[in-house]
Design a protein around this motif. Structure first.
Motif, PDB file in Angstrom:
ATOM      1  N   UNK A 182       0.805  -1.222   0.000  1.00 11.80           N
ATOM      2  CA  UNK A 182       0.000   0.000   0.000  1.00 11.80           C
ATOM      3  C   UNK A 182       0.840   1.275   0.000  1.00 11.80           C
ATOM      4  N   UNK A 183       1.997   1.243   0.679  1.00 20.90           N
ATOM      5  CA  UNK A 183       2.854   2.432   0.699  1.00 20.90           C
ATOM      6  C   UNK A 183       3.413   2.738  -0.682  1.00 20.90           C
ATOM      7  N   UNK A 184       3.847   1.704  -1.401  1.00 28.28           N
ATOM      8  CA  UNK A 184       4.374   1.926  -2.749  1.00 28.28           C
ATOM      9  C   UNK A 184       3.269   2.401  -3.686  1.00 28.28           C
ATOM     10  N   UNK A 185       2.097   1.831  -3.562  1.00 27.51           N
ATOM     11  CA  UNK A 185       0.982   2.249  -4.414  1.00 27.51           C
ATOM     12  C   UNK A 185       0.590   3.699  -4.125  1.00 27.51           C
ATOM     13  N   UNK A 186       0.599   4.066  -2.841  1.00 30.78           N
ATOM     14  CA  UNK A 186       0.281   5.457  -2.488  1.00 30.78           C
ATOM     15  C   UNK A 186       1.327   6.404  -3.042  1.00 30.78           C
ATOM     16  N   UNK A 187       2.584   5.968  -3.049  1.00 29.84           N
ATOM     17  CA  UNK A 187       3.642   6.806  -3.615  1.00 29.84           C
ATOM     18  C   UNK A 187       3.485   6.949  -5.123  1.00 29.84           C
ATOM     19  N   UNK A 188       3.123   5.875  -5.780  1.00 24.54           N
ATOM     20  CA  UNK A 188       2.875   5.952  -7.226  1.00 24.54           C
ATOM     21  C   UNK A 188       1.674   6.838  -7.530  1.00 24.54           C
ATOM     22  N   UNK A 189       0.698   6.835  -6.643  1.00 23.83           N
ATOM     23  CA  UNK A 189      -0.466   7.704  -6.820  1.00 23.83           C
ATOM     24  C   UNK A 189      -0.051   9.171  -6.790  1.00 23.83           C
ATOM     25  N   UNK A 190       0.878   9.509  -5.893  1.00 22.91           N
ATOM     26  CA  UNK A 190       1.371  10.890  -5.836  1.00 22.91           C
ATOM     27  C   UNK A 190       2.068  11.293  -7.130  1.00 22.91           C
ATOM     28  N   UNK A 191       2.603  10.299  -7.835  1.00 26.16           N
ATOM     29  CA  UNK A 191       3.295  10.572  -9.098  1.00 26.16           C
ATOM     30  C   UNK A 191       2.341  10.620 -10.279  1.00 26.16           C
TER      31      UNK A 191
END
Length: 387
Positions: free
Chosen positions: A28-37
């Motif tokens: 979930x943390x990586x997906x949330x970071x990709x969402x910010x991108x």
């Protein structure tokens, strides 16, 4: 200073739809970071209550689905499951036809390179191994910690730029790791990080036994200085009784550990021997002092009652290290500072912290061989996922 208003990431056209298989601490943390991108998470799989809570906190409004359904929806799929679960998961997804040609399949295992994804590659997927060398807690703070975090990157050469671009979009620093070097790379991270929690916890327990009311406050500055010195100076940062050859002090440590924390003796001896070897190799430990020290650290089954060097009364007496008055005298106070002015960071405080965070893999995922279900947690707790 640029005062132009920045667009909300939700208003930008998404470049890839993102799915997560294994809602442990990492995915979930990586997906949330990709969402910010600018990418768009569209599905996540998770079975336990902890997984569902974590997904809801980091990926609100993203629906929970079975792994095969996640792959149906997403162009970029994060497989964030335990090392041991990964090969079976990939094989199962490929054999059931869940993998689509052209789909980016990313795993976050430190142990494996891209070859573990070969079954998916044969089904037309694009395999990437992106391992964040970071401790994860399963909370929103993890997204912030990805800024500047190194990722071990392994992929087919033609996908290298794409893999590195994804890492950069998450705020990380890509570090290329050859396929055959992944196990060594992972072992290095485990050696440098995975046992830190155990060693620090043991140290805090002993300090409490010794009457220290706030062990964390006492250890914090010392550990911080030790880590900083080690990263800056390598073996030149070694200090403490082992590096100085203070055999009597080390013998006293072992006696106290046997009395108060016998479970810590083996670890203390192992780290002390490794420290002595490195100190000898780098000229920090004088050869004439090493004999007594290595004798103290030798394997023994006598319960630790060997006479300390300074207590010997045989004809071979030699001046105990702490009593010497030659030009090599060093100040060894109880304040952890030796005569080099360095903070003594090796007095029982070396070590490493769990992979769970340095291997970037959620340590609790379950794989049900009949339906391919994967749950990314099972050891959920306040600790980090330091793989």
């Amino acid at each position: 200073m640029n005062t132009t208003p920045q667009p909300d990431p939700r208003d930008r056209p998404a470049r890839l739809t993102v799915g997560v298989v294994g809602a442990g601490r990492v995915g979930p943390a990586l997906a949330a970071s990709l969402q910010l991108a600018g990418h768009r998470p569209v599905a996540v799989s998770g079975v336990s209550d902890a997984s569902r809570r974590r997904a809801a906190a980091l990926l609100p409004d993203v629906p929970l689905m079975r792994p095969a359904e996640v792959l149906q929806r997403a162009e970029l799929v994060l497989l964030t499951v335990p090392d041991d679960a990964l090969p079976g998961l990939v094989t199962g997804l490929a054999e059931t036809g869940a993998v689509r040609p052209g789909q980016l399949l990313v795993h976050t295992s430190g142990r494996y390179g891209a070859r573990v994804l070969d079954p998916a590659l044969r089904a037309g997927a694009l395999p990437l191994a992106l391992h964040p060398a970071m401790t994860f807690t399963g909370t929103p703070v993890d997204v912030q910690r990805l800024a500047g975090c190194s990722f071990g990157v392994t992929a087919p050469e033609e996908l290298r730029l794409a893999a590195e671009a994804l890492v950069i979009e998450m705020g990380g620093e890509p570090e290329w790791i050859a396929e055959d070097k992944r196990p060594l790379y992972h072992a290095a991270l485990a050696l440098g990080a995975n046992h830190l929690v155990t060693l620090v916890a043991q140290s805090m327990e002993l300090l409490r036994t010794a009457g220290v009311e706030a062990p964390d406050r006492m250890l914090g500055p010392l550990l911080g200085a030790s880590l900083d010195n080690a990263l800056r100076s390598g073996d030149a940062a070694l200090t403490g009784p082992v590096a100085r050859g203070d055999a009597g002090t080390v013998a006293a440590h072992i006696v106290e550990l046997r009395a108060h924390a016998p479970q810590a003796v083996a670890g203390y001896l192992a780290m002390a021997r490794a420290t002595a070897d490195r100190a000898l190799d780098h000229g920090l430990l004088k050869a004439e002092l090493a004999e007594d020290l290595l004798g103290v650290l030798a394997d023994r089954t006598d319960g630790g009652n060997r006479t300390a060097p300074e207590d010997r009364t045989d004809g071979g007496n030699r001046t105990a290290p702490e009593d010497r008055t030659d030009g090599t005298d060093r100040v060894d106070g109880t304040d952890g500072i030796d005569d080099s002015g360095r903070v003594d960071g090796t007095d029982g405080i070396d070590g490493t912290g769990r992979v769970d965070g340095t291997d970037g893999i959620d340590d609790s995922g379950r794989v049900d061989g009949t339906d391919g279900r994967v749950d990314g947690d099972g050891t959920d707790g306040p600790g980090g996922d330091a793989r």
